[in-house]
Motif scaffolding. Sequence first.
Motif, PDB file in Angstrom:
ATOM      1  N   ASP A 170       0.865  -1.177   0.000  1.00 39.33           N
ATOM      2  CA  ASP A 170       0.000   0.000   0.000  1.00 39.33           C
ATOM      3  C   ASP A 170       0.904   1.229   0.000  1.00 39.33           C
ATOM      4  OD1 ASP A 170      -1.668   2.172   0.589  1.00 39.33           O
ATOM      5  OD2 ASP A 170      -3.047   0.927   1.746  1.00 39.33           O
ATOM      6  N   PRO A 171       1.061   1.908  -1.142  1.00 36.84           N
ATOM      7  CA  PRO A 171       2.024   3.014  -1.239  1.00 36.84           C
ATOM      8  C   PRO A 171       1.811   4.117  -0.211  1.00 36.84           C
ATOM      9  CG  PRO A 171       1.235   2.396  -3.415  1.00 36.84           C
ATOM     10  CD  PRO A 171       0.401   1.647  -2.429  1.00 36.84           C
ATOM     11  N   LEU A 172       0.558   4.444   0.105  1.00 38.42           N
ATOM     12  CA  LEU A 172       0.304   5.520   1.060  1.00 38.42           C
ATOM     13  C   LEU A 172       0.745   5.124   2.462  1.00 38.42           C
ATOM     14  CD1 LEU A 172      -3.181   6.862  -0.100  1.00 38.42           C
ATOM     15  CD2 LEU A 172      -0.926   7.817  -0.547  1.00 38.42           C
ATOM     16  N   VAL A 173       0.416   3.915   2.864  1.00 40.78           N
ATOM     17  CA  VAL A 173       0.820   3.451   4.197  1.00 40.78           C
ATOM     18  C   VAL A 173       2.343   3.300   4.269  1.00 40.78           C
ATOM     19  CG1 VAL A 173       0.575   1.615   5.896  1.00 40.78           C
ATOM     20  CG2 VAL A 173      -1.387   2.294   4.515  1.00 40.78           C
ATOM     21  N   GLU A 174       2.953   2.800   3.203  1.00 38.26           N
ATOM     22  CA  GLU A 174       4.410   2.631   3.189  1.00 38.26           C
ATOM     23  C   GLU A 174       5.115   3.973   3.367  1.00 38.26           C
ATOM     24  OE1 GLU A 174       5.892   0.110  -0.053  1.00 38.26           O
ATOM     25  OE2 GLU A 174       3.842  -0.597  -0.286  1.00 38.26           O
ATOM     26  N   ASN A 175       4.650   4.992   2.682  1.00 34.10           N
ATOM     27  CA  ASN A 175       5.266   6.307   2.836  1.00 34.10           C
ATOM     28  C   ASN A 175       4.901   6.946   4.171  1.00 34.10           C
ATOM     29  OD1 ASN A 175       6.839   7.120   0.335  1.00 34.10           O
ATOM     30  ND2 ASN A 175       4.953   6.375  -0.605  1.00 34.10           N
ATOM     31  N   GLY A 176       3.737   6.588   4.702  1.00 38.49           N
ATOM     32  CA  GLY A 176       3.400   7.049   6.046  1.00 38.49           C
ATOM     33  C   GLY A 176       4.364   6.500   7.079  1.00 38.49           C
ATOM     34  N   ILE A 177       4.764   5.242   6.922  1.00 34.23           N
ATOM     35  CA  ILE A 177       5.754   4.645   7.828  1.00 34.23           C
ATOM     36  C   ILE A 177       7.090   5.370   7.704  1.00 34.23           C
ATOM     37  CG2 ILE A 177       7.117   2.557   8.239  1.00 34.23           C
ATOM     38  CD1 ILE A 177       4.619   0.953   7.511  1.00 34.23           C
ATOM     39  N   ALA A 178       7.467   5.697   6.476  1.00 30.94           N
ATOM     40  CA  ALA A 178       8.719   6.433   6.272  1.00 30.94           C
ATOM     41  C   ALA A 178       8.675   7.800   6.938  1.00 30.94           C
ATOM     42  CB  ALA A 178       8.999   6.585   4.779  1.00 30.94           C
ATOM     43  N   LEU A 179       7.501   8.423   6.965  1.00 32.71           N
ATOM     44  CA  LEU A 179       7.375   9.733   7.616  1.00 32.71           C
ATOM     45  C   LEU A 179       7.518   9.609   9.131  1.00 32.71           C
ATOM     46  CD1 LEU A 179       6.699  12.743   7.683  1.00 32.71           C
ATOM     47  CD2 LEU A 179       4.274  12.130   7.593  1.00 32.71           C
ATOM     48  N   VAL A 180       6.969   8.537   9.701  1.00 32.56           N
ATOM     49  CA  VAL A 180       7.034   8.347  11.153  1.00 32.56           C
ATOM     50  C   VAL A 180       8.433   7.911  11.592  1.00 32.56           C
ATOM     51  CG1 VAL A 180       6.122   6.952  13.062  1.00 32.56           C
ATOM     52  CG2 VAL A 180       4.574   7.821  11.308  1.00 32.56           C
ATOM     53  N   ALA A 181       9.175   7.241  10.720  1.00 34.61           N
ATOM     54  CA  ALA A 181      10.462   6.638  11.082  1.00 34.61           C
ATOM     55  C   ALA A 181      11.445   7.623  11.718  1.00 34.61           C
ATOM     56  CB  ALA A 181      11.089   5.978   9.856  1.00 34.61           C
ATOM     57  N   PRO A 182      11.688   8.819  11.145  1.00 33.38           N
ATOM     58  CA  PRO A 182      12.683   9.698  11.775  1.00 33.38           C
ATOM     59  C   PRO A 182      12.297  10.146  13.177  1.00 33.38           C
ATOM     60  CG  PRO A 182      11.507  10.845  10.016  1.00 33.38           C
ATOM     61  CD  PRO A 182      11.167   9.398   9.905  1.00 33.38           C
ATOM     62  N   PHE A 183      11.016  10.402  13.399  1.00 36.44           N
ATOM     63  CA  PHE A 183      10.586  10.816  14.734  1.00 36.44           C
ATOM     64  C   PHE A 183      10.722   9.663  15.723  1.00 36.44           C
ATOM     65  CE2 PHE A 183       8.161  13.348  11.648  1.00 36.44           C
ATOM     66  CZ  PHE A 183       8.578  14.616  12.013  1.00 36.44           C
ATOM     67  N   ALA A 184      10.394   8.452  15.279  1.00 41.71           N
ATOM     68  CA  ALA A 184      10.535   7.289  16.150  1.00 41.71           C
ATOM     69  C   ALA A 184      11.998   7.061  16.512  1.00 41.71           C
ATOM     70  CB  ALA A 184       9.951   6.055  15.465  1.00 41.71           C
ATOM     71  N   ALA A 185      12.880   7.130  15.514  1.00 43.10           N
ATOM     72  CA  ALA A 185      14.304   6.908  15.773  1.00 43.10           C
ATOM     73  C   ALA A 185      14.851   7.954  16.736  1.00 43.10           C
ATOM     74  CB  ALA A 185      15.078   6.932  14.451  1.00 43.10           C
ATOM     75  N   TYR A 186      14.496   9.210  16.504  1.00 44.31           N
ATOM     76  CA  TYR A 186      15.016  10.290  17.356  1.00 44.31           C
ATOM     77  C   TYR A 186      14.521  10.139  18.795  1.00 44.31           C
ATOM     78  CZ  TYR A 186      16.778  14.942  18.444  1.00 44.31           C
ATOM     79  OH  TYR A 186      17.486  15.989  18.987  1.00 44.31           O
ATOM     80  N   LEU A 187      13.226   9.906  18.962  1.00 45.64           N
ATOM     81  CA  LEU A 187      12.655   9.807  20.303  1.00 45.64           C
ATOM     82  C   LEU A 187      13.184   8.594  21.056  1.00 45.64           C
ATOM     83  CD1 LEU A 187       8.944  10.810  19.592  1.00 45.64           C
ATOM     84  CD2 LEU A 187      10.566  12.061  21.013  1.00 45.64           C
ATOM     85  N   LEU A 188      13.280   7.442  20.385  1.00 46.76           N
ATOM     86  CA  LEU A 188      13.779   6.246  21.042  1.00 46.76           C
ATOM     87  C   LEU A 188      15.218   6.435  21.517  1.00 46.76           C
ATOM     88  CD1 LEU A 188      12.329   3.420  18.750  1.00 46.76           C
ATOM     89  CD2 LEU A 188      11.665   3.946  21.100  1.00 46.76           C
ATOM     90  N   ALA A 189      16.052   7.027  20.655  1.00 48.53           N
ATOM     91  CA  ALA A 189      17.452   7.228  21.034  1.00 48.53           C
ATOM     92  C   ALA A 189      17.578   8.237  22.180  1.00 48.53           C
ATOM     93  CB  ALA A 189      18.255   7.695  19.824  1.00 48.53           C
ATOM     94  N   GLU A 190      16.848   9.342  22.086  1.00 48.16           N
ATOM     95  CA  GLU A 190      16.929  10.355  23.138  1.00 48.16           C
ATOM     96  C   GLU A 190      16.380   9.830  24.458  1.00 48.16           C
ATOM     97  OE1 GLU A 190      18.262  13.469  23.087  1.00 48.16           O
ATOM     98  OE2 GLU A 190      19.036  13.036  21.090  1.00 48.16           O
ATOM     99  N   THR A 191      15.420   8.917  24.401  1.00 41.04           N
ATOM    100  CA  THR A 191      14.851   8.353  25.627  1.00 41.04           C
ATOM    101  C   THR A 191      15.907   7.604  26.431  1.00 41.04           C
ATOM    102  OG1 THR A 191      12.679   8.139  24.597  1.00 41.04           O
ATOM    103  CG2 THR A 191      13.089   6.802  26.547  1.00 41.04           C
TER     104      THR A 191
END
Length: 530
Positions: free
Chosen positions: A211-232
Amino acid sequence: METTHALWLLAIPVGALAVAAGARRAGLPAPLILVIAGLGFSFVPGVPEFELDPEFVLYVFLPPLLFAAAWQSSFSNLRDNVWSIGLLSVGLVLFTVFAVGYAAHLLVPGLPLPAAFVLGAIVAPPDAVAAVSVAQRLGLPRRTTTVLVGESLFNDATALTAFRVALIAATGAGFTLMEGVGRFLFAAAVGAAVGLLLGPPLHWLRTRLKDPLVENGIALVAPFAAYLLAETVHASGVIAVVVSGLYLGHRATESAAVTRLIGRSFWKVMVFLLESVVFLLIGLQLPPVVHGLSDRSWQQLAWWAVAVFAVTVAARFVWVFPASRLPRLLSRRERESEDPGWRGLTVVSWAGMRGVVSLAAAFAIPFTASGEPFPGRDLILFLTFTTVLGTLLVQGLTFPALIRVLRIGGDRERYTDTVAEAGAQHAAARAALERLEELNAAEALDAAVVERLRQLAEHRQLRAWERLGGGTGPAGEEVPTATYRRLRREMLAAEREVFVRMRDERRIDDAVLTRVMHELDLEEVALDRD
């Protein structure tokens, strides 16, 4: 009052887009024009003060910008230049921290050395957005551009870690040099681990959703998830974002074609909007920066600002030229690569524009452990602003001229790339034709369909070779593929006119028009690829 505040918040992105659009139309570097426009707007009566919220910048603006840059970067090229990038993103940042820190301590009476190191850490990381955009537009050699991009991806992690360590020392919370080194190594290693742990499952999920829309939605969430997890876990969110972006970008070829088309367009728009807002906000910071400096002499402030700016710029030259020899001693791959020479090193040295990360760090300076104002906070904020502004305007405005004067270009690389592409197109076309013949022998396909597919494969095979001649033959005549593209564009325009007219006459629905226009647009994009 709340409505007025909301309108001003809307005015920032709208104004940024308007200024950026004008700069692009005029062929001017948009980041620099946005900074100048922000400065001008800050003097307009009635414009409120827009003080950067450091948490907002570091948690909202920084992750997607870093992720997009990492996604579009070549992992192979970054790996080939790892020593040069490391010496800039780690070595140069730390050298700048000490150079600017000691200089500020000696220049400014009463500024403690730990507080001066805080200033050094704040102004240490260059923001290569403006430099890289100019480098790509003017065609700098690929290795130079790769080094600048790699530096911009990783230097924020070094600088923000150094900033936190300097803050601990300046606020009297207890600090030793070994603790600082340990904090940096922990932040880098765990941040990279977070990025590596997050990348594979996200890629696995993206390739199975279909599903192209969901796949790109995951890509949009990825940087915020990576940043928050590491900073936590008190690691480097910057490195986590960059590593996950590099991994997902390197594996993006395994996604569906429509997913890549949507994602590429989405990230271009996202980065354009965020960068435009960021650079406009830099210019708008003048009023809050000068707020607490009314008790100081402006002549003295100007002298300190010029001195810190000069030391910041000079430190890069002092480091780059001697440090450029070290990678060639440590790495055989570096020795086999082309030496950038003094011209290339001059360009790298001058591409040290600072950006919003420095300002966000300056605004993030807290109170001391005893609740007292941080020593020299207003002055540090002012010197940060003048250094960022100076590098963007002085270096940014002269950077294109410097490239032209030094006559540095990647023309040979572009020619080599076109030849390599032509060879690859030839091999790919042969494979496609062989597969077509196999299918034709097995299924007895319609002759007209087979012939049309043969012509398409041959057309793609010849396109790169003909581009070497600029789309014309030996006598300046238009080559067949150029004629094909020109005529097909005219045919597509005629088809669009019919579809739009039928929609206006209510003979087809807007949904039908949207669908057929999308098909025509995809074909035209394919035609305009060159």
